[in-house]
Write a protein that holds these residues in place. Structure first.
Motif, PDB file in Angstrom:
ATOM      1  N   ASN A   1      22.803  52.667  40.738  1.00 37.48           N
ATOM      2  CA  ASN A   1      21.574  52.067  39.697  1.00 37.48           C
ATOM      3  C   ASN A   1      22.102  50.719  39.115  1.00 37.48           C
ATOM      4  O   ASN A   1      21.347  50.078  38.365  1.00 37.48           O
ATOM      5  N   GLY A   2      23.283  50.648  39.051  1.00 36.38           N
ATOM      6  CA  GLY A   2      23.744  49.436  38.165  1.00 36.38           C
ATOM      7  C   GLY A   2      24.268  49.785  36.841  1.00 36.38           C
ATOM      8  O   GLY A   2      24.586  48.762  36.177  1.00 36.38           O
ATOM      9  N   GLU A   3      24.438  51.067  36.399  1.00 34.94           N
ATOM     10  CA  GLU A   3      24.679  51.338  35.002  1.00 34.94           C
ATOM     11  C   GLU A   3      26.233  50.997  34.676  1.00 34.94           C
ATOM     12  O   GLU A   3      26.526  50.958  33.353  1.00 34.94           O
ATOM     13  N   GLU A   4      27.017  51.011  35.367  1.00 33.99           N
ATOM     14  CA  GLU A   4      28.376  50.293  35.298  1.00 33.99           C
ATOM     15  C   GLU A   4      28.737  49.093  35.596  1.00 33.99           C
ATOM     16  O   GLU A   4      29.790  48.680  35.951  1.00 33.99           O
ATOM     17  N   GLY A   5      27.611  48.355  35.926  1.00 35.49           N
ATOM     18  CA  GLY A   5      27.884  46.866  36.142  1.00 35.49           C
ATOM     19  C   GLY A   5      27.590  46.534  37.804  1.00 35.49           C
ATOM     20  O   GLY A   5      27.573  47.306  38.592  1.00 35.49           O
ATOM     21  N   TYR A   6      27.942  45.115  38.081  1.00 44.27           N
ATOM     22  CA  TYR A   6      27.713  44.508  39.297  1.00 44.27           C
ATOM     23  C   TYR A   6      28.692  45.245  40.154  1.00 44.27           C
ATOM     24  O   TYR A   6      28.187  45.500  41.548  1.00 44.27           O
ATOM     25  N   ALA A   7      29.967  45.123  40.029  1.00 47.73           N
ATOM     26  CA  ALA A   7      30.796  45.609  41.158  1.00 47.73           C
ATOM     27  C   ALA A   7      30.734  46.945  41.244  1.00 47.73           C
ATOM     28  O   ALA A   7      31.043  47.151  42.697  1.00 47.73           O
TER      29      ALA A   7
ATOM     30  N   LEU B   1      32.620  39.591  42.554  1.00 50.96           N
ATOM     31  CA  LEU B   1      33.197  41.219  42.035  1.00 50.96           C
ATOM     32  C   LEU B   1      34.205  41.287  40.706  1.00 50.96           C
ATOM     33  O   LEU B   1      33.973  42.255  40.021  1.00 50.96           O
ATOM     34  N   ALA B   2      34.888  40.140  40.665  1.00 51.54           N
ATOM     35  CA  ALA B   2      36.045  40.080  39.738  1.00 51.54           C
ATOM     36  C   ALA B   2      35.295  39.838  38.168  1.00 51.54           C
ATOM     37  O   ALA B   2      36.074  39.986  37.454  1.00 51.54           O
ATOM     38  N   LYS B   3      34.178  39.480  38.294  1.00 53.33           N
ATOM     39  CA  LYS B   3      33.560  38.916  36.951  1.00 53.33           C
ATOM     40  C   LYS B   3      33.410  40.354  36.339  1.00 53.33           C
ATOM     41  O   LYS B   3      33.625  40.332  35.105  1.00 53.33           O
ATOM     42  N   ASP B   4      33.039  41.438  36.559  1.00 51.65           N
ATOM     43  CA  ASP B   4      33.137  42.744  35.914  1.00 51.65           C
ATOM     44  C   ASP B   4      33.786  44.093  36.376  1.00 51.65           C
ATOM     45  O   ASP B   4      33.764  45.055  35.999  1.00 51.65           O
TER      46      ASP B   4
ATOM     47  N   ALA C   1      41.711  36.498  41.505  1.00 50.75           N
ATOM     48  CA  ALA C   1      40.661  37.256  41.497  1.00 50.75           C
ATOM     49  C   ALA C   1      40.933  38.692  41.461  1.00 50.75           C
ATOM     50  O   ALA C   1      40.470  39.676  40.972  1.00 50.75           O
ATOM     51  N   PHE C   2      41.996  39.210  42.468  1.00 51.20           N
ATOM     52  CA  PHE C   2      42.600  40.353  42.562  1.00 51.20           C
ATOM     53  C   PHE C   2      43.384  40.848  41.183  1.00 51.20           C
ATOM     54  O   PHE C   2      42.866  41.901  40.956  1.00 51.20           O
ATOM     55  N   ARG C   3      43.649  40.121  40.610  1.00 52.75           N
ATOM     56  CA  ARG C   3      44.554  40.314  39.176  1.00 52.75           C
ATOM     57  C   ARG C   3      43.663  40.650  38.439  1.00 52.75           C
ATOM     58  O   ARG C   3      43.705  41.565  37.703  1.00 52.75           O
ATOM     59  N   LYS C   4      42.525  40.082  38.241  1.00 56.38           N
ATOM     60  CA  LYS C   4      41.345  40.262  37.310  1.00 56.38           C
ATOM     61  C   LYS C   4      40.854  41.553  37.425  1.00 56.38           C
ATOM     62  O   LYS C   4      40.514  42.182  36.415  1.00 56.38           O
ATOM     63  N   MET C   5      40.916  42.153  38.573  1.00 56.98           N
ATOM     64  CA  MET C   5      40.274  43.416  38.727  1.00 56.98           C
ATOM     65  C   MET C   5      41.452  44.413  38.492  1.00 56.98           C
ATOM     66  O   MET C   5      40.984  45.649  38.626  1.00 56.98           O
ATOM     67  N   GLY C   6      42.555  44.124  38.163  1.00 53.90           N
ATOM     68  CA  GLY C   6      43.573  45.221  37.848  1.00 53.90           C
ATOM     69  C   GLY C   6      44.311  45.725  39.060  1.00 53.90           C
ATOM     70  O   GLY C   6      44.894  46.849  38.781  1.00 53.90           O
ATOM     71  N   ILE C   7      44.309  44.929  39.919  1.00 57.20           N
ATOM     72  CA  ILE C   7      45.031  45.323  40.956  1.00 57.20           C
ATOM     73  C   ILE C   7      46.410  44.764  40.981  1.00 57.20           C
ATOM     74  O   ILE C   7      46.717  43.733  40.617  1.00 57.20           O
TER      75      ILE C   7
ATOM     76  N   ALA D   1      38.049  51.366  45.363  1.00 55.46           N
ATOM     77  CA  ALA D   1      38.886  51.191  44.078  1.00 55.46           C
ATOM     78  C   ALA D   1      38.089  50.977  43.020  1.00 55.46           C
ATOM     79  O   ALA D   1      38.368  51.531  41.883  1.00 55.46           O
ATOM     80  N   PHE D   2      36.772  50.481  43.133  1.00 51.63           N
ATOM     81  CA  PHE D   2      35.946  50.477  41.948  1.00 51.63           C
ATOM     82  C   PHE D   2      35.429  51.726  41.532  1.00 51.63           C
ATOM     83  O   PHE D   2      35.092  51.920  40.349  1.00 51.63           O
ATOM     84  N   VAL D   3      35.040  52.619  42.452  1.00 47.87           N
ATOM     85  CA  VAL D   3      34.476  53.882  42.200  1.00 47.87           C
ATOM     86  C   VAL D   3      35.464  54.875  42.273  1.00 47.87           C
ATOM     87  O   VAL D   3      35.153  55.853  41.378  1.00 47.87           O
ATOM     88  N   GLY D   4      36.747  54.543  42.568  1.00 47.70           N
ATOM     89  CA  GLY D   4      37.672  55.928  42.809  1.00 47.70           C
ATOM     90  C   GLY D   4      37.516  56.944  43.559  1.00 47.70           C
ATOM     91  O   GLY D   4      37.844  57.995  43.825  1.00 47.70           O
ATOM     92  N   LYS D   5      36.536  56.747  44.611  1.00 51.74           N
ATOM     93  CA  LYS D   5      36.200  57.712  45.839  1.00 51.74           C
ATOM     94  C   LYS D   5      35.719  56.884  47.052  1.00 51.74           C
ATOM     95  O   LYS D   5      35.659  55.742  47.077  1.00 51.74           O
ATOM     96  N   THR D   6      35.786  57.661  47.941  1.00 56.07           N
ATOM     97  CA  THR D   6      35.510  57.076  49.380  1.00 56.07           C
ATOM     98  C   THR D   6      34.329  58.087  50.203  1.00 56.07           C
ATOM     99  O   THR D   6      34.605  59.563  49.721  1.00 56.07           O
TER     100      THR D   6
END
Ligand code: F3S
Length: 398
Positions: free
Chosen positions: A12-18, A65-68, A106-112, A164-169
């Motif tokens: 529902n977007g409570e943790e942001g767009y990405a 995606l890298a925005k947040d 962009a990838f660097r900004k995501m913490g990759i 990677a953003f969710v930590g799950k698959t």
């Protein structure tokens, strides 16, 4: 697919767009493949890094995606379209380099971690037995499933990023034991003498296994470089990204030999070379490192190039991760290879660099490298490291 309260909130977007976008991707995949739930992953490996494959639309998607977006688990990258430091030396043009650097930013900004390698297991992204991971690169996925005994589907770039953003698959496919049962017995009687024979073996099994899971017997032992070459080839030419090899795959003994049985003999290996190799003698490109070279392979290349010079008509690349190159620097291999006129292609590879139209004929140790070089309109020769070095020095395949 069942979602926990926290996952519902993410959707529902409570943790942001990405995270919302990622949840949408994971839920859609889970619904398509009938997953009952999401499962935690220990690490992620993201493909789709080369600007050559991404284009502006892909770059825009990443920038959004890298925005947040920040990754929640250890996440490494597949090769990019160029050596991130030494791209000029590899003949990459400025416009491409500028776009590729934006992708990396962009990838660097995501913490990759900006690892840019298809052998993440050589640089610290090494799962443990039975661990669920979400990896994309097919050779690495096959290695993770079959040599390490981890569990991963062959993710696409976006689904790996989403994991990677969710930590799950989503838990489907090769995450479930019932889908990891071998269904074709492959008895290998062929003798495997050189590294490229493992690529030929992968070709043969891949073609004959046709999307089945091979249960391989008859191989006495296998070194890491042989296994990584085999993993790349077997999945490129046909089978699922999972095999069971006697003496190699953890848990091999828990399975019964499947009823369907094929044999791979010396003649099959010879036939594979016949299919992979073109009728050519002049070689203008030699590339070693598909999958990316280990430090052992680089040591062997340096030994073979001592006191020799690469032909002025031939470009010679050693493709590897930047971390492995750093080891090569301190051990003196870089000096020998570059002194002979060879070039290191860190962070990139012969398939994802923009090479179309630059070279006519490539020599390599890799069956997968030949597959992708043909897509780049090159003719191909696969052989031993010694044969490839001779081709680089003489400009001829003999
Ligand atoms: Fe790796 Fe590129 Fe080969 S990603 S497996 S070096 S095609």
């Amino acid at each position: 697919m069942y979602l926990t309260e926290k996952e519902e909130k993410m959707l529902n977007g409570e943790e942001g767009y990405a995270v919302r976008k990622s949840m949408e991707i994971l839920v859609a995949l889970g619904d398509i493949y009938g997953a009952e739930q999401l499962i935690k992953v220990g690490s992620v490996q993201v493909a789709g890094v080369s600007y050559h494959n991404l284009g502006d639309a892909g770059l825009e998607f990443l920038n959004e995606l890298a925005k947040d977006g920040k990754v929640k688990v250890l996440t490494t990258l597949n090769p990019a379209g160029m050596d991130l430091e030494n791209w000029k030396n590899l003949g990459i043009d400025e416009d491409f380099a500028e776009k590729q650097n934006l992708v990396i930013d962009a990838f660097r900004k995501m913490g990759i971690i900006i690892s840019c390698t298809c052998t993440p297991y050589l640089i610290g992204n090494l799962p443990i037995y039975g661990e669920h991971v979400a990896w994309s690169e097919s050779s690495a996925v096959t290695f993770a499933n079959s040599v390490i005994g981890a569990k991963t589907n062959r993710e696409g770039g976006p689904s790996a990023l989403a994991a990677a953003f969710v930590g799950k698959t989503p838990c489907y496919g090769l995450h479930l034991d019932e889908n990891r049962v071998p269904d074709i017995h492959v008895q290998v009687t062929a003798s495997l003498k050189k590294l490229s024979d493992w690529g030929a073996l992968g070709y043969s099994i891949g073609k004959k296994a046709e999307n089945k899971i091979p249960y391989i017997t008859g191989i006495k032992d296998a070194e890491l470089d042989e296994l990584k070459s085999f993993c790349a080839s077997v999945v490129t030419y046909g089978s699922k990204p999972l095999f069971y090899m006697q003496g190699i795959t953890p848990g091999f003994e828990n399975h019964q030999p499947p009823k369907e049985k094929i044999t791979i003999e010396d003649k099959d290996i010879k036939e594979a070379y016949g299919k992979i190799n073109d009728e050519i003698t002049d070689i203008d490109f030699v590339c070693i490192g598909c999958p990316h070279c280990s430090i052992k392979e680089i040591a062997e290349i340096a030994e073979l190039l001592k006191n020799r010079k690469i032909s002025p008509n031939t470009e010679f690349w050693v493709a590897c991760s930047r971390m492995v190159k750093q080891l090569a620097d301190t051990r003196g291999y870089t000096e020998i290879i570059e002194g002979a006129g060879g070039k290191f292609a860190c962070d990139t590879c012969m398939a994802v660099a923009p090479l179309k139209g630059r070279f006519r004929a490539v020599a390599t140790t890799s069956a997968k490298g030949c597959y992708y070089s043909r897509q780049n309109n090159m003719m191909t020769k696969m052989g031993s490291l010694e044969e490839c070095i001779e081709a680089a020095v003489s400009g001829k395949w003999s």
